[in-house]
Scaffold this motif. Structure first.
Motif, PDB file in Angstrom:
ATOM      1  N   UNK A  25       0.822  -1.228   0.000  1.00  0.00           N
ATOM      2  CA  UNK A  25       0.000   0.000   0.000  1.00  0.00           C
ATOM      3  C   UNK A  25       0.848   1.266   0.000  1.00  0.00           C
ATOM      4  N   UNK A  26       2.007   1.220   0.631  1.00  0.00           N
ATOM      5  CA  UNK A  26       2.960   2.324   0.513  1.00  0.00           C
ATOM      6  C   UNK A  26       4.236   1.691  -0.002  1.00  0.00           C
ATOM      7  N   UNK A  27       4.729   2.162  -1.149  1.00  0.00           N
ATOM      8  CA  UNK A  27       5.848   1.457  -1.764  1.00  0.00           C
ATOM      9  C   UNK A  27       6.862   2.381  -2.401  1.00  0.00           C
ATOM     10  N   UNK A  28       7.828   1.743  -3.061  1.00  0.00           N
ATOM     11  CA  UNK A  28       8.978   2.443  -3.637  1.00  0.00           C
ATOM     12  C   UNK A  28       8.832   2.556  -5.148  1.00  0.00           C
ATOM     13  N   UNK A  29       9.439   3.578  -5.719  1.00  0.00           N
ATOM     14  CA  UNK A  29       9.477   3.697  -7.176  1.00  0.00           C
ATOM     15  C   UNK A  29      10.660   2.941  -7.764  1.00  0.00           C
ATOM     16  N   UNK A  30      11.641   2.620  -6.945  1.00  0.00           N
ATOM     17  CA  UNK A  30      12.758   1.797  -7.422  1.00  0.00           C
ATOM     18  C   UNK A  30      13.785   2.584  -8.207  1.00  0.00           C
ATOM     19  N   UNK A  31      14.473   1.877  -9.085  1.00  0.00           N
ATOM     20  CA  UNK A  31      15.565   2.522  -9.814  1.00  0.00           C
ATOM     21  C   UNK A  31      15.029   3.386 -10.940  1.00  0.00           C
TER      22      UNK A  31
END
Ligand SMILES: *[C@@H]1O[C@H](CO)[C@@H](O)[C@H](O)[C@H]1NC(C)=O
Ligand SMILES: *[C@@H]1O[C@H](CO)[C@@H](O)[C@H](O)[C@H]1NC(C)=O
Ligand SMILES: *[C@@H]1O[C@H](CO)[C@@H](O)[C@H](O)[C@H]1NC(C)=O
Ligand SMILES: *[C@@H]1O[C@H](CO)[C@@H](O)[C@H](O)[C@H]1NC(C)=O
Ligand SMILES: *[C@@H]1O[C@H](CO)[C@@H](O)[C@H](O)[C@H]1NC(C)=O
Ligand SMILES: *[C@@H]1O[C@H](CO)[C@@H](O)[C@H](O)[C@H]1NC(C)=O
Ligand SMILES: *[C@@H]1O[C@H](CO)[C@@H](O)[C@H](O)[C@H]1NC(C)=O
Ligand SMILES: *[C@@H]1O[C@H](CO)[C@@H](O)[C@H](O)[C@H]1NC(C)=O
Ligand SMILES: *[C@@H]1O[C@H](CO)[C@@H](O)[C@H](O)[C@H]1NC(C)=O
Ligand SMILES: *[C@@H]1O[C@H](CO)[C@@H](O)[C@H](O)[C@H]1NC(C)=O
Ligand SMILES: *[C@@H]1O[C@H](CO)[C@@H](O)[C@H](O)[C@H]1NC(C)=O
Ligand SMILES: *[C@@H]1O[C@H](CO)[C@@H](O)[C@H](O)[C@H]1NC(C)=O
Length: 783
Positions: free
Chosen positions: A556-562
């Protein structure tokens, strides 16, 4: 998957090796200027999702589709329908073994979930699980014979008399078939390796594919994968068809097949030394494991090409002060040092004695000490890989291959086995949430030859059965290395007695991992970090205070990554003015934290963890586990030093309501306006009063509500830069489907409290906790 597919901007280079489309190739000299080399070495790699996951999904689904389909739609994985549907689809011996094991509740199924996490059967009969242990007496048929090669004065240039030398000595091969027939994991892995070997046997040799920023790392890693699989298949069958096929692959990357392979001269691309190292490692494994099948001519040819394209460049990297290719030798406590030294070491150990040029001996006099000074410091003192969770895979793979090969070939680890690596296995486990990795910073290149199987090596070397029990259920466990690093005498449930939470407190990293179960991906997970914004080989984001939240099988809350590794100046440096921090995914704006005055955080941040406590629950032996009443954990840090114009910012996170809800709290005094920001793949529906927002993924809901201050309201936006931001050197990638949930506040002093309440089906209803200052947080302060 659309998020990842949008990211594959580098594919246009795939078929233009050294062509005009490569801006860094000097057509006249064929080499790059040092400045250009710096750019190129730091440029990128294609997204691992592109290759890694789709192929892995095919393999796993192909092999264990029955077991997975059978359990996925049923809470009771051992139900008759589940087993019937599973056996209907089962077509191979390993599936049957797996199902037999599953039926007795001892074998977690591999997963076909989006995130490739295992799905554990929910078994309440605790008698089927025992505490983690290496039970040598109970399972004598699964214990390795004891090693007899233990020289009194080991030296890296003095190798065991018999072959193989590398990682898998003959005494292990001699009993492996017996172990395989007695262990469902080994049986499944053996079959997976043969499955891949058969696919590759029938495929064309690996094409030369030069990817602008990533050099030839993908083909180099593919070669190593094939060298491992063909060598393994040869040793398990004595059938020389595998050796013959491997030799075709060897001749191919040596440029000796029709059509050649790469440019003349520096064929293995020493400018991007990872490529040279991985090809060298593959040659070393092939030479050593298939030694008795090679003719003298073949051996000489392998050595000749290995030295010409690999090891002689290793010597250059170490001894030529005007050459740039060995930059990774100095002050590089990251994956490069481990992979480069690892490849040179494996190859040198393999040909030592047969090599009349002295190259192998010379390199072994250099690589071990260098790795001790660099690679051995890859994890920080708490076991966290400083380059981020994702680079843990590459670094620990290179480290484990090198250390394991030194032990088997020469009888010593020379001090490579240190406490930080013992903890590195646990940092990986705690860094995996319920649905996916707590993927801070860059989530980098293809992982297909770098798995998490170094964890089997750690388990055996450091006597940590939990690590082996954890990894054996993971999708990437099948691997020739696993066959030798895994100690099949291990028994038990990894979760039995394992604490749910851990705080990692080296000044570089500083992060916390909290969960309500180890065995149900529908459970909750909280990750939050503070730590430094530098010292991570430029793989980090400006992200002190960043958090993730998993619940009900979703992020539900996450990362956009590289971002795009090939984008100009993406890796330029980690100073405040670096262009890296103008890319949305790397700047503070792109993180789940506080953004003051729409400005990036201070790269010199030195946060301090101020509070951490936990009811210290450990899961019992049952995989069906509910925390006891009052169970909680909290963590908060002083991240003031990460901000400009801000006299104080303390950020904390905690569990509420027996770990079914999460509270994020910020106590801030700032002279500028600021935003609380969080990125989500959910659809976001903000209530008309602005006090709450409903996040929905696949019909599952989390209500996010502002408890304090009373005048705060939610807004939302797409995950795109402000028009006032400095323009990056190249456009950002789009972040389709991602919404930013925002609370915007004027300058001032606030206690900002945001409550996350998953709406559980048949679960507990939400509560509203009292308001308590961070300084007064305790394990009971929110009951
Ligand atoms: C997670 O919950 C959903 C229902 O919300 C259910 O369909 C699914 O099987 C559960 N997954 C696991 C691994 O228990
Ligand atoms: C390993 O797998 C191969 C391919 O399925 C099979 O032929 C072989 O019998 C297996 N080895 C053992 C020892 O079971
Ligand atoms: C089989 O190949 C796939 C695709 O490259 C890879 O992801 C997987 O790890 C391989 N497994 C084994 C056992 O080699
Ligand atoms: C392969 O050959 C070795 C050495 O002769 C022998 O010990 C081993 O049993 C053979 N393996 C198979 C599967 O035939
Ligand atoms: C490739 O060909 C070159 C030139 O004939 C030879 O020196 C080398 O040994 C060959 N290497 C392999 C692996 O076939
Ligand atoms: C050292 O490296 C430089 C730069 O790549 C190169 O020009 C030179 O020939 C190398 N020296 C030796 C002795 O190989
Ligand atoms: C390596 O790092 C240390 C500590 O930061 C520094 O003093 C030293 O100058 C660095 N060495 C090189 C060659 O960059
Ligand atoms: C969105 O989902 C992808 C997986 O498809 C995941 O990797 C990513 O972290 C998620 N993004 C956010 C902001 O949660
Ligand atoms: C850091 O990189 C930027 C470009 O991104 C450059 O302008 C700056 O000079 C670099 N700083 C250092 C210390 O190298
Ligand atoms: C939980 O464990 C930590 C670390 O071992 C310890 O400092 C703390 O006092 C424990 N808390 C409780 C409530 O047992
Ligand atoms: C855990 O809670 C769930 C839902 O309340 C219940 O179905 C399950 O039986 C409980 N498990 C145990 C081991 O108490
Ligand atoms: C937080 O850190 C700042 C320095 O960055 C310091 O001035 C302040 O006293 C610290 N606050 C607390 C509560 O420790």
């Amino acid at each position: 998957m659309s998020y990842h597919q949008a990211n594959n901007t580098s594919t246009q280079n795939l078929h233009s090796p050294y062509g005009a489309s490569d801006p860094y190739y000097n057509q006249s000299t064929g080499y790059l200027s040092p400045a250009m080399e710096e750019k190129r070495r730091t440029r990128g790699v294609s997204n691992w999702i592109k290759f890694g996951v789709p192929v892995a999904i095919l393999v796993i689904i192909g092999v264990v589709v029955g077991a997975v389909v059978g359990t996925r739609h049923s809470k009771d994985s051992t139900s008759p329908e589940a087993k019937a549907s599973a056996s209907a689809a089962a077509s191979s011996a390993s599936v049957n073994s797996a199902l037999n094991a599953l039926a007795t509740g001892k074998f977690a199924t591999a997963t076909n979930s989006l995130y490739m996490m295992p799905i554990y059967p929910q078994v309440t009969d605790t008698s089927v699980f025992v505490s983690p242990t290496f039970a040598s007496t109970a399972k004598a048929s699964l214990t390795w014979p004891s090693e007899t090669f233990t020289p009194a004065a080991p030296a890296a240039t003095s190798v065991r008399p018999d072959r193989p030398r590398l990682i898998a000595p003959q005494y292990k091969w001699s009993v492996l078939a017996d172990h395989i027939s007695n262990d469902p994991y080994l049986s499944y892995w053996n079959e997976s390796i043969f499955g891949n070997a058969t696919t590759w046997f029938n495929a064309d040799p690996i094409p030369y594919v030069y990817d602008g920023g990533n050099g030839i790392l993908d083909p180099a890693r593919q070669f190593k994968q094939r060298a491992k699989a063909f060598s393994y298949a040869y040793r398990m069958t004595n059938n020389t068809k595998w050796a013959d096929r491997l030799f075709t692959e060897i001749k191919n990357v040596a440029g000796n097949n029709t059509g050649g392979w790469g440019p003349d001269g520096d064929k293995w691309n020493s400018n991007h030394f990872l490529d040279t190292a991985e090809l060298s490692a593959g040659f070393g494994i092939a030479y050593d494991w298939v030694y008795d099948a090679w003719t003298d001519e073949q051996k000489a040819a392998i050595r000749q090409s290995l030295i010409q394209y690999g090891l002689s460049f290793g010597v250059q990297a170490y001894t030529n002060s005007s050459s740039f290719i060995g930059w990774w030798r100095t002050n590089t406590t990251g994956n490069w040092n481990c992979v480069c030294n690892g490849g040179l070491t494996l190859a040198s150990l393999a040909i030592l004695g047969d090599d009349t040029t002295g190259t192998a001996e010379q390199l072994l006099g250099l690589t071990v000490n260098n790795a001790l000074n660099n690679c051995a410091g890859g994890p920080t003192s708490d076991g966290t890989w400083s380059e981020t969770q994702d680079y843990w895979y590459f670094g620990t793979t290179g480290y484990a291959e090198m250390t394991s090969a030194l032990i088997t070939a020469t009888g010593s680890d020379y001090g490579m086995l240190n406490d930080a690596y013992k903890l590195a296995g646990y940092s990986h486990m705690y860094g995996q949430g319920q649905t996916q990795m707590f993927a801070v910073g860059d989530t980098g290149p293809n992982k297909f030859s770098s798995t998490a199987n170094s964890i089997f090596f750690f388990a055996s070397q450091f006597n940590e059965p939990v690590l082996a029990l954890y990894q054996r259920d993971q999708y990437d466990a099948p691997d020739p290395w696993s066959m030798f690093w895994y100690d099949a005498s291990v028994q038990g449930a990894f979760w039995d007695g394992l604490p749910l939470d851990r705080s990692f407190d080296n000044e570089i990293d500083q992060w916390v991992s909290m969960r309500n179960t180890w065995t149900d991906m529908n459970g909750t997970f909280i990750g939050m970090k503070a730590g430094m914004n530098q010292g991570r080989q430029t793989h980090n984001d400006l992200d002190c205070g960043d958090f993730v939240f998993h619940a009900m099988g979703h992020t539900f809350a996450g990362e956009l990554g590289d971002g795009n590794y090939n984008a100009l100046d993406y890796f330029s440096n980690d100073t405040q003015e670096s262009a890296r921090w103008t890319y949305y995914r790397k700047m503070t704006e792109g993180q789940n934290t506080i953004l003051v005055n729409k400005q990036n955080q201070d790269v010199l941040a030195r946060p301090v963890i101020l509070g951490y406590d936990s009811t210290n629950d450990t899961q019992g032996s049952s995989s069906d586990f509910n925390v006891s009443s009052g169970s909680t954990a909290y963590w908060y840090a002083n991240i003031t030093s990460a901000y400009f114009d801000t006299s104080s910012l303390l950020r904390g996170v905690r569990y509420i309501n027996d770990r079914t809800q999460m509270l994020v709290q910020d106590e801030i005094t700032t002279s500028q306006s600021f935003q609380w920001r969080m990125h989500t793949n959910a659809t976001v529906d903000i209530a008309s009063d602005g006090k709450s927002a409903t996040l929905t993924i696949d019909g599952d809901e989390v209500i996010v509500s502002i408890l304090s201050p009373s005048n705060a309201q939610f807004t939302k936006s797409d995950a795109i830069r402000f028009s006032s931001d400095p323009t990056p050197p190249e456009p950002d990638q789009p972040n389709p489907g991602v919404t930013v949930l925002i609370i915007e506040m004027d300058a001032g002093t606030y206690n900002l409290q945001v409550l996350f309440s998953p709406q559980w089906q048949n679960g507990p209803s939400s509560v509203t906790p009292p308001s308590v200052d961070l300084a007064n947080w305790s394990l009971t302060s929110h009951n």
